[in-house]
Design a protein around this motif. Sequence first.
Motif, PDB file in Angstrom:
ATOM      1  N   GLU A  11     -35.615  13.269  92.514  1.00 37.57           N
ATOM      2  CA  GLU A  11     -35.159  14.242  91.528  1.00 37.57           C
ATOM      3  C   GLU A  11     -34.003  13.647  90.721  1.00 37.57           C
ATOM      4  O   GLU A  11     -33.061  13.093  91.284  1.00 37.57           O
ATOM      5  CB  GLU A  11     -34.691  15.517  92.221  1.00 37.57           C
ATOM      6  N   SER A  12     -34.061  13.801  89.389  1.00 39.27           N
ATOM      7  CA  SER A  12     -32.993  13.282  88.528  1.00 39.27           C
ATOM      8  C   SER A  12     -32.409  14.353  87.624  1.00 39.27           C
ATOM      9  O   SER A  12     -31.596  14.045  86.755  1.00 39.27           O
ATOM     10  CB  SER A  12     -33.527  12.121  87.667  1.00 39.27           C
ATOM     11  N   TYR A  47     -30.261  16.518  88.315  1.00 43.76           N
ATOM     12  CA  TYR A  47     -28.829  16.759  88.541  1.00 43.76           C
ATOM     13  C   TYR A  47     -27.937  15.980  87.576  1.00 43.76           C
ATOM     14  O   TYR A  47     -26.761  16.311  87.401  1.00 43.76           O
ATOM     15  CB  TYR A  47     -28.458  16.416  89.980  1.00 43.76           C
ATOM     16  N   TRP A  48     -28.498  14.956  86.928  1.00 43.62           N
ATOM     17  CA  TRP A  48     -27.699  14.203  85.950  1.00 43.62           C
ATOM     18  C   TRP A  48     -27.317  15.075  84.754  1.00 43.62           C
ATOM     19  O   TRP A  48     -26.403  14.725  84.000  1.00 43.62           O
ATOM     20  CB  TRP A  48     -28.488  12.977  85.464  1.00 43.62           C
ATOM     21  N   ALA A  73     -33.762  20.268  83.388  1.00 44.03           N
ATOM     22  CA  ALA A  73     -33.234  19.851  84.688  1.00 44.03           C
ATOM     23  C   ALA A  73     -34.035  20.470  85.830  1.00 44.03           C
ATOM     24  O   ALA A  73     -34.366  19.801  86.820  1.00 44.03           O
ATOM     25  CB  ALA A  73     -31.766  20.233  84.800  1.00 44.03           C
ATOM     26  N   SER A 127     -26.063  18.031  85.030  1.00 48.46           N
ATOM     27  CA  SER A 127     -24.978  18.939  85.420  1.00 48.46           C
ATOM     28  C   SER A 127     -23.686  18.684  84.651  1.00 48.46           C
ATOM     29  O   SER A 127     -23.063  19.644  84.147  1.00 48.46           O
ATOM     30  CB  SER A 127     -24.730  18.839  86.933  1.00 48.46           C
TER      31      SER A 127
END
Length: 318
Positions: free
Chosen positions: A289-290, A292-293, A82, A295
Amino acid sequence: MIDAWNSFHIIRPAYLLLIPVSFGLAWIWHRSRDPLRGWKNQIDSDLLDALTHHDGPQSQHWWQRIPTVAWLLIGWTVGIVAIAGPTWRVEANPFAQDAQPLIILLKADETMESAALTTTPLERATLKIADLAKTRQGDPLGLIAYSGSAHTVLPPTEDTSVVADMASEISPAIMPVAGDALDQAITEAGRLINRNEGGATLLIIANQASVDPKQVAAAHQAIGSPPIQVLSLLPEESQETASLQAIAKSLGGTRVPLTVDDQDIQSIVQYAERRSSSGIAGQSDRWQESGYWFSPLLAAMVALSFRRERTSTEDVSQ
């Protein structure tokens, strides 16, 4: 889906080097947390296994049977990925201008009203400007008319319909000087660009050029060599069109042939959009930005890793 897969990459790949480091730390932590580490050097492994109490798998959920070190490894790996920034989508830079102006340089000398064709070149130019104004609604569009001199008709404006209306009123009769001052028109476009404090794309609409290409190229270079196109209004095989091709070549631009449909307009608009998207320090787009998926996955892993502590009373009762 295929395009997304082809575009997938890591923004900060150096962070992936932390994955083997996390495996090493997990192994060290697991050894330090083993309560039987000291006994393993003193008691035979079979005897130690017989003396060791093991919880029955029936008394645990499946996630409770996963070793803690495995949770750590999975969690650290997901977190590192991440942070490294996986991405496959492009988003617009909020600091970039949405659309740069397109400034039309319309020739308006006597040759533009030649009656040799069914429609005069000026009438064709007016129709194409109207189509361009409809296609670029909301995007800045400016207009300069030139013959033996060059004059700003409208600076770049988002009200493109006004540009189309003003273009329909232009004729050789209102031009003060006869001739072909394309170089002056380019210089005038440079003043508009400086006034707007930004870039722009230029579009020359003409039937022919009777000016020295080197003279035009010098004027273009003097204003910073903005991207430029030439829309030719006469048939491809004519000498007049060849003169416009020479102008486009000297300017490092492209010539767009006139079409009966809107293919020429689409080509002009797409060219202007491409130049606009790459015109602001070459960074009008950036990768989204990806990471955060991951989280929700990390949160779920933390929740499942909690275990109820067993007391000595529970152990004796069993």
